[in-house]
Design a protein around this motif. Structure first.
Motif, short mmCIF file in Angstrom:
data_model
loop_
_atom_site.label_atom_id
_atom_site.label_comp_id
_atom_site.label_asym_id
_atom_site.label_seq_id
_atom_site.Cartn_x
_atom_site.Cartn_y
_atom_site.Cartn_z
N GLN A 91 0.90 -1.38 -0.17
CA GLN A 91 -0.05 0.19 0.14
C GLN A 91 0.59 1.45 0.05
O GLN A 91 2.03 0.98 0.78
N SER A 92 0.40 1.92 -0.93
CA SER A 92 1.22 3.43 -1.04
C SER A 92 0.58 4.33 -0.38
O SER A 92 0.34 5.26 0.03
N TYR A 93 -1.08 4.17 0.43
CA TYR A 93 -2.37 5.14 -0.07
C TYR A 93 -2.85 5.02 1.69
O TYR A 93 -1.91 4.87 2.42
N ASP B 250 -1.44 -0.44 -4.75
CA ASP B 250 -2.59 -1.31 -3.65
C ASP B 250 -3.24 -1.86 -4.33
O ASP B 250 -3.83 -2.57 -5.27
N THR B 251 -3.31 -3.17 -3.42
CA THR B 251 -4.27 -3.59 -3.47
C THR B 251 -4.97 -4.54 -2.52
O THR B 251 -4.26 -3.92 -1.29
N ARG B 252 -6.54 -4.66 -2.57
CA ARG B 252 -7.26 -4.71 -1.29
C ARG B 252 -7.74 -6.37 -0.87
O ARG B 252 -8.38 -6.19 -0.32
N LYS B 253 -7.30 -6.84 -2.28
CA LYS B 253 -7.96 -8.24 -2.15
C LYS B 253 -7.01 -9.90 -2.18
O LYS B 253 -8.32 -10.52 -2.02
N ASP B 254 -5.47 -9.10 -2.67
CA ASP B 254 -5.41 -10.29 -3.10
C ASP B 254 -4.09 -10.17 -3.28
O ASP B 254 -3.28 -11.16 -3.57
N ALA B 255 -3.52 -10.37 -2.10
CA ALA B 255 -2.41 -10.12 -1.26
C ALA B 255 -1.27 -11.45 -1.37
O ALA B 255 -0.35 -11.26 -1.59
N PHE C 102 4.05 6.82 -10.48
CA PHE C 102 3.74 6.72 -8.99
C PHE C 102 2.91 6.96 -8.58
O PHE C 102 2.74 5.88 -7.45
N THR C 103 1.64 8.16 -9.33
CA THR C 103 0.04 7.58 -8.00
C THR C 103 -0.20 6.62 -8.62
O THR C 103 -1.82 6.01 -7.52
N TRP C 104 -0.50 6.56 -9.44
CA TRP C 104 -1.25 5.30 -10.29
C TRP C 104 -2.97 5.89 -10.18
O TRP C 104 -3.90 4.85 -10.02
#
Length: 843
Positions: A281-283, A371-376, A746-748
Motif C-alpha cells: 500500500q502507498s495510500y 495498492d491491492t485490497r483483496k488478493d495479497a 507513481f500515484t497510479w
C-alpha cells in the motif's frame, strides 16, 4: 494676462501640478478672466514652504476663487512640481500620459510631486528609470536633447533622494520567528522548538525587515508563552525520562481490545511471512506502530531500525515513514523520510526522529506501488516485506547541556541571591548582544529576589528572571546604535543575522570587542568561517525561501484531475533541487549567471523522471549534467519556481512574467490600473491565454506594462503548473483527445484530463529581439550580467540590513556591482562584497 509676478514661488522657480501649466484647456475661459493677483495667490498657496502671514494679505475674493480652483482637483501644498520638470513633462510626456486612458495608468495631471507619499515617489522613480534607459519618450516621439535629459535626471535624483532621506526613519528590527528560535537555541545551547508565535509580515519580499515587524499585544502574549517553551527546553524535566526500547513486528500489533490489529487484512491487503508482513500500500495503510503509541512515550528524539526487503521487483522499492499522531491525525504529524529498499535481500533502515509531543508513534508504508485490497497472497506487483522493528529513546542527553551551561555545578538546595545574580550577569551580555553595565542586571536580580523571598524554589525564581530577559526589548530587538556607522557589537550582530539568522558566537563577539571586524582581512576570514558553519544553512533556507518564493510551495494544491502525477515526494524534491543548486553556486563561487542558465542541476530519481532525464535512480540527490538539448538549466526552469508561479490549475504568463521581472531582473511592475480587470484563462480550453492577452494588450493603459511582463511568461509556457514539460495544454473538455496513458506514474491515479490546444512559447522582448523558446530567452537575459547582479545585490542588502533598499542606496548598490564585476560575478564573492561594503556598516 499682463504683468509679471514677483512672489516667492516665482523666485524659487516652482510651479504647481495643476493641469493648466501643462497646456490643458480644462478651465477654458474661466482662467482667462482671473486676474494676475489671484493666480499669484493660488500659486503661492500651492508652493511650499510659505509664511502663513502672507495668506492674511489675500483678498476674500481671491481666497474664494482659489478654493474653487483647488478643492475640486484635490491639489495640496505638497504637490508642487519643480518648474523645469513641469515644462519637460508638458513637452515630452503628456501626450501619452493624460486622462483615464493614460499609458500604464500614469496620469501626470493627477500624479503631483508629493514625494513624501511612497506611491508617488515610486512612480517618479519609474519615470526616472525609463528616462535614464532612454525608453521614454518612445523612439517615434520627439526626443529630448542630451543636456536636457541630464538636467532633468539630476533634478529628479536630488528631489527623490532628499525626500526619501527625510521620510526614512531608523526602525528597531524585531527578531522574526526563525531568528527568535535560533537565537534562543544558541544562547542556551538548547534544542529549542517554539510554537505559537504569530506570522511575520513580509516587506519588500522579506520577513526580517524592521518596518513590517511591529509588536502587538497579542504578539507580546505569544512571546511570554514562547519564553516558557524555551525555558522548558533549557531546564528539561526534573527527572531523567524513562528510556524505552520497543522491539516489535507488524504481526504483533494489537488493537485497544488486545486483538491482532492486522489479522483481518492478511490475505487481502497484506501477506503473512515467517519474518513478518508484506505490504503493497502507498495510500491507506494501517501499519501504525500502535503498541508503541500505547506506551505513551514522552516527547524526545528516538532511533528506529526496521528490517526490510523489496519483493517481486528487480530494483529498489521506496518506503516512507511518518512520525507523530499517525493514528488519529488530530495532533502533530510529520514526514520522517523516504528510503530505498533493495530487492530480494534483507537490509536495515535506520532513522532518527524527534517526536515533539507525548504519545507519538511511527507509520511505515510503501511509495509508488500499486495498492491491492483483496488478493495479497497472489498479488504479483512489487511490495516490501517488513520484519522486526526496534524503536528506542529518548536518546537526548540528560541533563541537557543547556542546563549544565546555565547552572554549572550549583547546588540548587543551597543556592541564593548571589548565585542567581552571577548567572544573570553572565547571561545578559550574550542575550543583549552587547556589553552590559552592572546596573542593567538589577531589575532582573530583583525579580528573582522577590520570588525567592516568597518561598519559590531557586530554579522557579530564576525562571522568572530569565523569562523577563527573553521578553525584554534588548533581546527581542536588534539595537543598532551609532552616529554614522553602527557600533562593532551591532555590526557583529548584523553579520550573524545575515548569515546565520542567529546571534554572534563567542569568536565574533570577541573580535567585535577588540574592534577587529573593521579590518578587511579579518572580516573576510570571518565571513568564510561563518559560511562553512552548519548554521549557514539558515541563510540558504531563509533567503531562498523568500527571494525565490519557495515558502509558497504549499500555497496551492494542483488539481488532481489535471495533474494526477503530483505527490508529496515530487513537491519535496522540487524544493530540495533549488536549495542544493543555490548552495552549490554559493559554495563554489560560481558566476551568478548560473541562476539564469546552467548546464547542471541536482536530481533524485523522482524529479529526474518528472524532467524526462534518464540514468538517475533512488532518493539520494546528486549533481547531474543536463543534456545539451534540454530546456532545463538555471532557476527559471526548475519545478519549484514553475509551481510557485502557477495556481495549480493553469499557468498565467502574467503571473510568471511579473515574478521574473521582480525576482530575477529587478524590474518590479506597477499595480494594474483600477479600471482594468484581470485576465482569466479559458478553463474550457477553447482559447489560449496568449490569445486572451493579445486582446488585453489592445487596451492602451495595459500595453506598456504587458510589453515587459508577457515575454518572460510566454517563454515559460512550455512548462505546466507542476513544472512538467508540455507541448499541449491539459483540459477537461470532453470533446478533446484522450492521452495514451491511462494511469499516472507513481500515484497510479486514473488519468481524466484530455489533450488541449498546442503551447506557443515564442515571444519578443521589448527591444524587438525574438526568442523561439526558453533557451533563447535565457540567452537574451544572460547578456546583461550587471542587471542581474544589481537585482541580487538589492535582495541581499534588504535581507542583510533588514530594511528597504531605496533610491538613495543606488550609489552603494552600483559600487557593489562594480566590485562584483571585477570578481567575475562570483556569488560567494558577492556575499563578501556586501559584507565589506560601506552601506553594511551604516545605520
Amino acid at each position: 494676462m499682463a504683468g509679471e509676478c514677483q512672489c516667492l514661488h516665482v523666485q524659487q522657480g516652482f510651479m504647481t501640478s495643476r493641469p493648466e501649466p501643462f497646456g490643458s484647456t480644462w478651465a477654458g475661459s474661466f482662467l482667462e478672466n482671473i486676474d494676475q493677483s489671484t493666480l499669484c495667490d493660488a500659486q503661492c498657496l500651492m508652493a511650499r514652504p510659505f509664511p502663513p502671514a502672507y495668506i492674511q494679505t489675500m483678498s476674500f475674493r481671491n481666497i474664494s476663487i482659489i478654493l474653487a480652483i483647488l478643492l475640486p482637483i484635490g491639489i495640496a501644498a505638497e504637490s508642487a512640481i519643480p518648474k523645469r520638470l513641469g515644462a519637460f513633462v508638458e513637452k515630452h510626456c503628456v501626450d501619452c500620459h493624460e486622462g483615464a486612458e493614460a499609458n500604464s495608468g500614469l496620469d501626470f495631471y493627477k500624479l503631483g510631486f508629493d514625494l513624501s507619499k511612497e506611491e508617488t515617489a515610486r512612480r517618479w522613480i519609474l519615470v526616472y528609470d525609463r528616462l535614464l534607459k532612454g525608453e521614454m519618450p518612445p523612439p517615434k516621439k520627439r526626443r529630448p536633447e542630451a543636456d536636457e535629459s541630464k538636467a532633468i535626471l539630476k533634478l529628479l535624483a536630488e528631489s527623490i533622494t532628499e525626500s526619501e532621506q527625510e521620510r526614512t526613519q531608523v526602525v528597531l528590527r524585531r527578531l522574526n520567528r526563525r531568528e527568535y528560535e535560533n537565537t534562543s537555541r544558541d544562547l542556551f545551547q538548547a534544542d529549542v522548538s517554539v510554537k505559537g508565535l504569530p506570522d511575520d509580515t513580509s516587506t519588500d519580499g522579506f520577513d526580517n525587515v524592521g518596518e513590517g515587524l511591529a509588536v502587538s499585544a497579542e504578539a507580546m502574549q505569544a512571546y511570554l508563552e514562547a519564553a516558557d517553551q524555551v525555558l522548558d527546553a533549557v531546564f528539561s524535566t526534573p527527572e531523567k525520562p524513562k528510556f524505552i526500547r520497543h522491539e516489535t513486528n507488524l504481526l504483533k500489533q494489537v488493537d485497544w481490545k488486545g486483538r491482532p490489529q492486522l489479522e483481518s487484512q492478511i490475505g487481502k491487503m497484506f501477506r503473512k511471512t515467517d519474518d513478518g508482513l508484506v505490504i503493497f500500500q502507498s495510500y491507506y495503510c494501517p501499519t501504525n506502530l500502535v503498541n508503541f503509541a500505547r506506551m505513551r512515550a514522552p516527547a524526545g528524539t528516538y532511533r528506529g531500525k526496521i528490517r526490510v526487503r523489496a519483493i517481486q521487483s528487480d530494483k529498489p522499492v521506496t518506503m516512507r515513514i511518518y512520525g507523530g499522531d499517525t493514528i488519529v491525525n488530530r495532533r502533530e504529524c510529520h514526514l520522517v523520510g523516504y528510503f530505498d529498499v533493495p530487492p530480494n535481500k534483507w537490509s536495515t533502515i535506520e532513522f532518527v526522529d524527534r517526536l515533539v509531543e507525548d504519545s507519538g508513534t511511527f507509520l511505515p508504508k510503501c511509495y509508488g506501488t500499486e495498492d491491492t485490497r483483496k488478493d495479497a497472497d497472489t498479488y504479483p506487483n512489487p511490495g516490501i516485506e517488513i520484519g522486526d522493528i526496534v524503536i528506542e529513546g529518548p536518546i537526548d542527553e540528560w541533563p541537557p547541556k543547556s542546563r549544565a551551561l546555565l547552572l554549572g555545578d550549583l547546588n540548587l538546595k543551597s543556592a541564593n541571591v548571589e548565585d542567581a545574580e552571577a548567572i544573570i550577569v553572565r547571561l545578559l551580555p550574550r542575550a543583549f548582544r552587547r556589553p552590559v553595565e552592572p546596573i542593567e542586571a538589577k531589575p532582573y536580580v530583583e525579580l528573582f529576589s522577590t520570588a525567592f523571598a516568597k518561598g519559590r524554589p531557586f530554579e522557579s525564581a530564576l525562571r522568572i528572571s530569565l523569562k523577563a530577559i527573553l521578553c525584554s526589548p534588548e533581546f527581542l530587538f536588534l539595537d543598532e546604535p551609532g552616529k554614522r556607522d553602527i557600533t562593532p557589537e551591532a555590526f557583529a550582530s548584523r553579520l550573524s543575522y545575515f548569515l546565520w539568522s542567529s546571534m554572534p558566537d563567542t569568536e565574533l563577539t570577541e573580535l567585535a570587542a577588540a574592534k577587529k571586524l573593521g579590518n578587511p582581512e579579518v572580516l573576510y576570514s570571518q565571513v568564510e568561517r561563518m559560511l562553512k558553519d552548519p548554521r549557514a544553512r539558515s541563510f540558504t533556507e531563509n533567503f531562498t525561501g523568500q527571494w525565490l518564493s519557495l515558502r509558497d510551495i504549499n500555497f496551492t494544491e494542483p488539481d488532481p484531475n489535471l495533474y494526477p502525477e503530483f505527490d508529496e515526494l515530487l513537491r519535496n524534491s522540487m524544493v530540495s533541487e533549488t536549495k542544493l543548486f543555490f548552495q552549490e553556486i554559493l559554495d563554489r563561487d560560481f558566476n551568478i549567471m548560473n541562476f539564469v542558465d546552467s548546464d547542471f542541476t541536482f536530481l533524485n530519481g523522482r524529479l529526474a523522471k518528472h524532467y524526462g532525464i534518464d540514468g538517475v535512480e533512488g532518493q539520494e540527490f546528486r549533481k547531474v549534467t543536463l543534456p545539451s538539448e534540454s530546456l532545463r538549466g538555471g532557476l527559471l526552469t526548475q519545478a519549484s519556481i514553475l509551481k510557485v508561479t502557477a495556481n495549480g490549475t493553469y499557468t498565467s504568463p502574467v503571473l510568471r512574467g511579473v515574478w521574473v521581472l521582480d525576482k530575477i531582473m529587478g524590474q518590479p511592475t506597477s499595480p494594474p490600473p483600477d479600471n482594468v480587470g484581470s485576465v482569466e484563462p479559458d478553463t474550457r480550453g477553447a482559447t489560449t491565454i496568449r490569445e486572451q492577452l493579445a486582446k488585453h494588450r489592445n487596451v492602451k493603459s495595459c500595453a506598456a506594462c504587458h510589453t515587459r511582463i508577457d515575454p518572460p511568461g510566454f517563454a515559460l509556457e512550455s512548462f505546466d503548473p507542476i513544472g512538467g514539460l508540455r507541448t499541449n495544454y491539459r483540459t477537461m473538455a470532453e470533446e478533446a483527445k484522450r492521452p495514451t496513458v491511462k494511469r499516472a506514474p507513481f500515484t497510479w491515479a486514473w488519468v481524466r484530463y484530455r489533450i488541449g490546444l498546442p503551447v506557443d512559447a515564442t515571444g519578443e522582448m521589448p527591444t524587438g529581439e525574438a526568442f523561439s523558446d526558453v533557451r533563447k530567452f535565457k540567452q537574451l537575459l544572460s547578456r546583461n550580467p550587471d542587471q542581474l547582479t544589481r537585482n541580487l545585490t538589492q535582495k541581499l542588502l534588504t535581507y542583510a540590513l533588514g530594511r528597504k533598499i531605496g533610491f538613495s542606496d543606488r550609489p552603494a548598490v552600483e559600487e557593489i556591482v562594480r566590485q562584483a564585476r571585477e570578481k567575475e560575478y562570483g556569488f560567494r564573492s558577492l556575499v563578501h562584497v556586501v559584507a565589506q561594503s560601506e552601506v553594511f556598516r551604516k545605520l
